[in-house]
Design a protein around this motif. Structure first.
Motif, PDB file in Angstrom:
ATOM      1  N   ASP A   1     -16.628   6.748  15.531  1.00 19.05           N
ATOM      2  CA  ASP A   1     -17.245   6.104  14.378  1.00 19.05           C
ATOM      3  C   ASP A   1     -18.491   5.381  14.897  1.00 19.05           C
ATOM      4  O   ASP A   1     -18.512   4.170  15.100  1.00 19.05           O
ATOM      5  N   TYR A   2     -19.536   6.188  15.138  1.00 18.37           N
ATOM      6  CA  TYR A   2     -20.719   5.727  15.876  1.00 18.37           C
ATOM      7  C   TYR A   2     -21.263   4.379  15.419  1.00 18.37           C
ATOM      8  O   TYR A   2     -21.602   3.530  16.214  1.00 18.37           O
TER       9      TYR A   2
ATOM     10  N   ALA B   1     -12.750   2.696  16.680  1.00 23.55           N
ATOM     11  CA  ALA B   1     -14.036   3.313  16.371  1.00 23.55           C
ATOM     12  C   ALA B   1     -14.462   4.268  17.488  1.00 23.55           C
ATOM     13  O   ALA B   1     -15.016   5.334  17.228  1.00 23.55           O
TER      14      ALA B   1
ATOM     15  N   GLN C   1     -12.406   7.434  17.282  1.00 23.59           N
ATOM     16  CA  GLN C   1     -12.745   8.243  16.114  1.00 23.59           C
ATOM     17  C   GLN C   1     -14.222   8.612  16.084  1.00 23.59           C
ATOM     18  O   GLN C   1     -14.677   9.196  15.107  1.00 23.59           O
TER      19      GLN C   1
ATOM     20  N   TYR D   1     -23.508  12.915   5.921  1.00 20.53           N
ATOM     21  CA  TYR D   1     -23.528  11.740   6.797  1.00 20.53           C
ATOM     22  C   TYR D   1     -24.851  11.588   7.530  1.00 20.53           C
ATOM     23  O   TYR D   1     -24.996  10.691   8.349  1.00 20.53           O
TER      24      TYR D   1
ATOM     25  N   PRO E   1     -17.483  13.087  15.257  1.00 23.09           N
ATOM     26  CA  PRO E   1     -16.683  12.502  14.169  1.00 23.09           C
ATOM     27  C   PRO E   1     -16.291  13.544  13.126  1.00 23.09           C
ATOM     28  O   PRO E   1     -15.236  13.447  12.530  1.00 23.09           O
TER      29      PRO E   1
ATOM     30  N   SER F   1     -19.095   2.877   7.893  1.00 24.10           N
ATOM     31  CA  SER F   1     -18.197   3.639   8.748  1.00 24.10           C
ATOM     32  C   SER F   1     -18.010   5.040   8.188  1.00 24.10           C
ATOM     33  O   SER F   1     -17.903   5.229   6.991  1.00 24.10           O
ATOM     34  N   PHE F   2     -17.978   6.028   9.088  1.00 28.79           N
ATOM     35  CA  PHE F   2     -17.686   7.397   8.650  1.00 28.79           C
ATOM     36  C   PHE F   2     -16.257   7.495   8.145  1.00 28.79           C
ATOM     37  O   PHE F   2     -15.941   8.315   7.303  1.00 28.79           O
ATOM     38  N   VAL F   3     -15.400   6.666   8.730  1.00 30.21           N
ATOM     39  CA  VAL F   3     -13.971   6.861   8.505  1.00 30.21           C
ATOM     40  C   VAL F   3     -13.521   6.216   7.202  1.00 30.21           C
ATOM     41  O   VAL F   3     -12.900   6.870   6.374  1.00 30.21           O
ATOM     42  N   ASP F   4     -13.828   4.942   7.014  1.00 22.51           N
ATOM     43  CA  ASP F   4     -13.319   4.310   5.796  1.00 22.51           C
ATOM     44  C   ASP F   4     -14.413   3.991   4.782  1.00 22.51           C
ATOM     45  O   ASP F   4     -14.130   3.451   3.715  1.00 22.51           O
TER      46      ASP F   4
ATOM     47  N   LEU G   1     -12.905  14.225  11.065  1.00 21.55           N
ATOM     48  CA  LEU G   1     -12.866  13.927   9.626  1.00 21.55           C
ATOM     49  C   LEU G   1     -12.532  15.169   8.820  1.00 21.55           C
ATOM     50  O   LEU G   1     -11.806  15.102   7.831  1.00 21.55           O
TER      51      LEU G   1
END
Lengths: 323, 546, 321
Positions: free
Chosen positions: A287-288, A282, A285, A55, A34, A80-83, A38
């Motif tokens: 997003d584990y 997910a 991306q 993270y 990820p 989420s790592f992303v959002d 990112l």
């Protein structure tokens, strides 16, 4: 029986832990990270390390797993790592729509497929049976996105009978348009996705029902029932159908996880805000935490569904007893 | 059993009624008729979008859908005009010190956040400092690296201190300013968790109303916007998971705007909608290319790289794959850029014979099996690319055939994006790869081809120069281009730089597409610029949507 | 004629064989191809043959559990093949069947009481407590206990289940019961118990049996007369004593030689039939048995032997008899 249920429930715990470990390991061992997605493409190794640390991705994998498990047991699936949103929130935002769609699909499948299968079996080799067999092949062979686009083109665009996507007209709800107008609007939006999925899946259930019924009506106890002088309706509905439904009913139990399952293609075509697009995004991306949460929900439901199927056997089949 | 099933059905139907029932009501159109040329307030515009946005925070977002919304909700210090030149947004004016090390911005007064708080220079400092913070988790840190310090002498003045003169700085300040008063409560490392990312408060012409995940996003006019407009009351982005469905929605009238019509559909859509819709080609600010590892035994020879440019039928790709909706590119700056070198570049028109001559000259002789070889090595090329881009796939099929005709054996490998990044691109380990660049508004391309932006002695990729291109004169020019403030001089610098790129070829340059965008003609006052329809706060709906 | 309770005349049952994508009928299997016999009231007629010879089909056709292709089934003077559904349902009270498989013939999801008592409800004979009493009586008649009524079939052994099957068949007090290999699936030790039960019941209720079996030893005990079937046809029919002591048809002879004899001192020549039973899809010409008959002549291959009465009451279909 209670003993059995208790034992089964306890057995689920190591099973689910095993699944979660596998799940976690696969997610982390799979190529792709990820952080690479990112971070800036030209981020230095130090910057990436820093991000990983923020993270919590720097620790050994088993530590990461234990920390994850610890939080999950407290009902916290992380963010989420992303959002940056809580994983559960993202899932719960979409789950109702998935449940709503899948439930209707399942009802349509069973309500249509069971009678179709029974009639096909009773009228084996009739025109109806041949038609249904052809439809079954068609339903399995034709990709759902194609059917979806065809339906959208004809019913949505050319005939303009149905809305082409989404779950409802924006701004139209019970408050603004009244109850019935809202019912009509929601129903109009759900018809096409339900039709497409049900068409693809019901043929399987119908064929299953047909063969189950064919098997049953050749049984001696159905002959026995006829020999008793029972009206044909009773023979079919009471003796044959109830027995033929046995495997179907238990199939239903095993399909429980499907209720929660996302359908990427259908969600894409009909812009349905379900869980499928969330999970595919997910996955891409890495997003584990979202993937883990969805997988674990799926696994839990699968295990529960199997258990439920086993319990349903007891309910419907007096021959089966657990102790 | 039967009864309970019906009950369950009924309750699901009722549940469905309330799903999304909390959405806002469609507003009654306000505004009054007025003349056809006079902007009127009112109405609604609906956009189609293919992906859900991720986060409404301009310093954290990386995706196009989020960017579209952020650019309406947030304002930046400066923004680009239709010709890619920076103009003031929150900044009233700016000056730069003699030595080029201090930039002073005067901010507009009377700017308020959507929640009513007054906007000040502290918000600007907060935003820029967040980006420069070591715990910052976004992708703008490099853009702000030249800045050493942000000062706010007063509420309406911002000073940026640089470590060296840096001409492209304005182009980096188009990033939206976020409200300090909402974000300062969260550590920078946890900024993503701040709720303001999901219900954004900006200073832009439109206010965030709601986001139904996977369905739509709604914005409404900000009555207290500091600039002209906005006129349209409501903007909605509807989510479509499939381009064909979005096209159907456009034809049906469910949406008023769709960008990037797929090449195959352009003719049909043009025929169906040209009466009611404005159809405009939007030339991509970027290009698709094949990166060639400059240190590779095959590609290290300039003759080989030039042979590939001559030997790739790029015109055919544009004609057959893009259906003419695009153009062949020969260097790395877009036609739209004010520094574009244009005619001065070698167009490398398709000439397989010349390509073969060049390869022969380079010592790659045709082997018995039809594959060229040199010093016992076969001309085998492994070309990596990402999965999921149909147009690029088709273009690479043509390329593969063209190269094969030259005697080069090409194996194309499609790799999932995350894996491609981790194992090949981010570690600069590949022989060649095909991808596309989206560009900013400044011509500076130091990060792409300066030798300092390649791989450092530890083997780490420093900039985007993953092909490890190295040219001393280009290094010089790129350094000069950053420090030179005069636009005309900079243009000269970059024209020369493009010529070097065009001659030396770090990439095989393929194409820039220009898929048409379609906008309903009821939308008036649209400025069509490099980024498509621009300045939405100035658009208005004919008759106010009545 | 009228002396028979049930008479079968030239009964035929042909099954279609389907194939291809559209399940077209490709051929016909002549499972029963012109069988005639009668059963007198109170009599037990044994019907014997190897599997696939059509004996079970014959039995089911008599009950119209299968729809015959041609022929007549006359019961109490009426051709029941002409009956409509309603008449047929009423007729079910008169004719019943006991199946071979005591597992498959009982609906696993119903209690024994329901299985036996259902017919009472359907025919409007008894319900509620009265029905329960009748069921209990029947259970006792077949050697089970009233409390068994609440149980499910899977809780019983094979022999007990067959008793349940018999009780069910008896419920409507029929005149004719077709026993379709009722003991073949049971342990040898249980077989005689069930056979004795059937004999006792015949005596008690004046039942008429068509007793189908795949070997002669089982029917010897219970039958008055015995018919032998081969490939969809009757080949010999005679009273038990005559058939067992003076069989005329080579097939009967061969079947008889296969019966194990309890006394080891009695020596018998066992006739081994060569080859398999030919497929009824493509039966041999002439006498269908000629392919396996030790005495077959050229004539047997060409001409089909007539069904004739060689001595009074002794019918046989063989050129050599």
């Amino acid at each position: 029986m209670l003993n059995y249920i208790g034992r089964r429930l306890i057995q689920m715990i190591p099973l689910l832990i095993g699944i979660s470990i596998l799940n976690f390991a696969i997610m982390h061992l799979a190529p792709g990270d990820p952080i690479d997605l990112l971070a800036e493409r030209n981020a230095t190794a130090e910057q990436k390390e820093r991000i990983k640390e923020l993270y919590g991705l720097n620790d050994p994998i088993h530590i990461q797993y234990l920390r994850w498990m610890q939080h999950v047991l407290k009902g916290d699936f992380g963010r989420s790592f992303v959002d940056g949103q809580p994983v559960m929130k993202s899932i719960l935002e979409r789950l109702p729509y998935t449940l709503y769609l899948n439930f209707l699909i399942m009802v349509v499948i069973y309500v249509v497929a069971i009678p179709v299968g029974i009639i096909s079996a009773l009228k084996q080799y009739s025109k109806f049976d041949h038609l249904m067999t052809s439809m079954a092949f068609l339903g399995q062979a034709v990709p759902s996105f194609w059917i979806g686009l065809i339906l959208i083109y004809f019913f949505g665009l050319k005939l303009d009978w149905l809305p082409i996507s989404g779950i409802g007209t924006i701004g139209l709800n019970v408050r603004t348009a009244g109850f019935w107008a809202t019912v009509v609007d929601r129903a109009a939006h759900v018809i096409m996705p339900v039709t497409v999925v049900a068409f693809g899946s019901m043929t399987g259930v119908a064929r299953y029902m047909r063969s189950s019924m064919l098997e049953v009506i050749r049984q001696d106890y159905v002959r026995t029932a006829r020999a008793k002088g029972l009206p044909e309706k009773v023979v079919i509905l009471k003796h044959a159908m109830r027995n033929a439904l046995l495997p179907i009913v238990t199939l239903l139990g095993a399909e429980l996880p499907l209720l929660f399952g996302g359908m990427v293609v259908i969600e894409s075509i009909f812009s349905w805000p379900g869980i499928g697009l969330l999970s595919i995004r997910a996955i891409f991306q890495r997003d584990y935490l979202i993937v883990m949460a969805i997988n674990m929900m799926g696994a839990t439901l699968m295990v529960l569904g199997n258990f439920l199927a086993d319990l349903l056997y007891v309910v419907v089949d007096p021959r089966i007893k657990y102790s | 059993m039967r009864k309970s099933l019906i009950m369950a059905l009924a309750s699901v139907m009722i549940l469905a009624l309330f799903l999304g029932a909390c959405g806002p009501e469609a507003p009654a159109p306000s505004g009054n008729g007025g003349g056809a040329d006079e902007p009127v307030k009112g109405g609604q515009i609906v956009f189609g979008m293919t992906g859900d946005p991720v986060i409404f925070n301009p310093i954290l977002s990386t995706d196009v859908p989020s960017g579209n919304i952020n650019s309406r909700v947030y304002s930046a210090l400066v923004r680009a005009n239709a010709n890619m030149e920076p103009i003031g947004d929150l900044a009233e004016s700016w000056t730069v010190s003699e030595d080029g090390l201090v930039w002073t911005f005067k901010l507009k007064d009377n700017v308020y956040w959507h929640d009513g708080t007054k906007f000040t220079s502290a918000d600007v400092k907060y935003t820029y400092d967040a980006i420069r913070h070591p715990d910052y988790l976004g992708i703008r840190a490099t853009d702000f690296k030249p800045i050493t310090k942000v000062e706010t002498p007063d509420d309406l003045t911002v000073e940026l201190y640089l470590d060296a003169p840096y001409a492209p700085i304005l182009s980096k300040l188009v990033i939206g300013i976020i409200p300090k008063h909402l974000f300062e409560t969260t550590e920078i490392g946890k900024m993503k968790e701040n709720p303001a990312n999901m219900e954004p408060i900006g200073t832009g012409p439109y206010k965030f109303v709601t986001w139904e995940k996977g369905q739509y996003i709604m914005l409404e006019a900000n009555e207290n916007y500091f600039g002209e407009g906005p006129y349209i009351d409501q903007i909605i982005w509807k989510f479509y998971g499939d381009n064909q469905v979005m096209l159907a929605a456009l034809e049906k009238g469910d949406i008023d705007y769709m960008g990037a019509i797929p090449p195959d559909d352009v003719a049909r859509i043009t025929e169906a909608l040209s009466e009611t819709h404005e159809i405009r080609p939007i030339t991509q600010n970027g290009y698709t290319y094949i990166g060639l590892k400059q240190t590779d035994p095959i590609f290290k020879d300039k003759l080989v790289r030039q042979a590939l440019m001559y030997g790739t039928n790029r015109k055919q790709i544009v004609d057959d794959v893009l259906m003419g909706h695009g153009e062949v590119v020969n260097a790395n700056l877009p036609r739209l850029s004010w520094a574009y070198a244009g005619d001065e570049l070698n167009p490398y028109e398709y000439n397989p014979e010349k390509a073969k001559e060049l390869l022969d000259e380079a010592g790659w002789k045709l082997g018995a099996d039809g594959i060229r070889e040199k010093d016992g090595n076969k001309m085998d090329v492994k070309l990596l690319t990402s999965t999921g881009n149909k147009i690029l796939e088709a273009a690479l099929l043509i390329t593969q055939q063209n190269w094969k005709d030259l005697g080069i054996n090409v194996t194309v490998e499609y790799i999932e994006w995350a894996v491609l990044c981790e194992q090949y691109l981010d570690v600069a380990k590949f022989q060649s790869y095909a991808l596309a660049w989206s560009l900013g508004i400044d011509p500076d391309f130091y990060l792409f081809f300066h030798s300092d932006a390649a791989v450092n002695e530890k083997g780490q990729l420093v900039g985007f120069n993953d092909v490890e291109f190295k040219n001393d004169r280009l290094d010089e020019l790129l350094e000069l281009g950053r420090t030179e403030m005069d636009k005309d001089t900079r243009k000269e610098i970059y024209v020369e730089a493009q010529k070097i790129v065009n001659e030396e070829l770090p990439y095989v340059f393929l194409y820039a597409n220009s898929s048409p965008a379609v906008m309903h003609k009821k939308v008036q006052g649209v400025t069509w610029g490099y980024a498509g329809p621009m300045f939405p706060e100035l658009w208005w709906i004919k008759d106010g949507g009545n | 004629m009228s002396e028979y309770l049930v008479e079968v005349r030239d009964l035929k049952k042909h099954f279609p064989v389907r194939g291809g994508v559209f399940s077209k009928v490709r051929a016909w299997v002549k499972a029963v191809d012109g069988v005639s016999f009668g059963i007198c009231p109170g009599e037990t007629l044994g019907l014997v043959g190897e599997s696939g010879c059509g004996k079970t089909t014959t039995g089911r056709c008599i009950l119209r559990l299968l729809e015959p292709t041609a022929g007549e089934v006359v019961f109490d003077g009426q051709d029941i093949l002409q009956f409509d559904r309603r008449q047929m349902r009423r007729l079910r009270r008169e004719m019943q069947i006991i199946f071979q498989d005591p597992y498959g013939s009982l609906n696993a999801r119903m209690t024994v009481g329901d299985i036996i008592g259902e017919a009472y409800t359907v025919h409007g004979i008894a319900k509620g407590k009265e029905r329960a009493e009748k069921v209990n009586e029947l259970l006792e008649v077949v050697g089970l206990s009233p409390y068994h009524a609440r149980r499910y079939p899977h809780e019983f052994s094979g022999g007990q289940r067959q008793r349940i099957g018999i009780a069910r068949a008896l419920a409507l007090k029929p005149k004719l019961i077709i026993c379709d290999e009722p003991v073949s699936a049971l342990d040898v030790s249980i077989q005689s118990q069930i056979l004795n039960l059937l004999e006792d019941l015949q005596e008690e209720f004046g039942l008429t049996y068509l007793f189908i079996a795949h070997n002669l030893s089982v029917v010897q005990h219970i039958s008055d007369r015995v018919g032998v079937m081969y490939l969809g046809n009757l080949v010999e029919l005679a009273s038990k004593d005559v058939l067992y002591s003076a069989p005329k048809h080579p097939y009967t002879v061969a079947l008889l030689s296969a019966i194990p004899v309890p006394d080891p001192d009695v020596r018998k020549t066992k006739i081994l039939l060569e080859g398999d039973v030919p497929s009824p899809l493509n039966p041999p010409s002439g006498c269908t048995f000629h392919t396996r008959c030790p005495k077959a002549t050229a004539h047997c291959k060409e001409s089909r032997p007539e069904w004739r009465e060689v001595t009074p009451g002794h019918f046989v279909a063989c050129h050599l008899a």
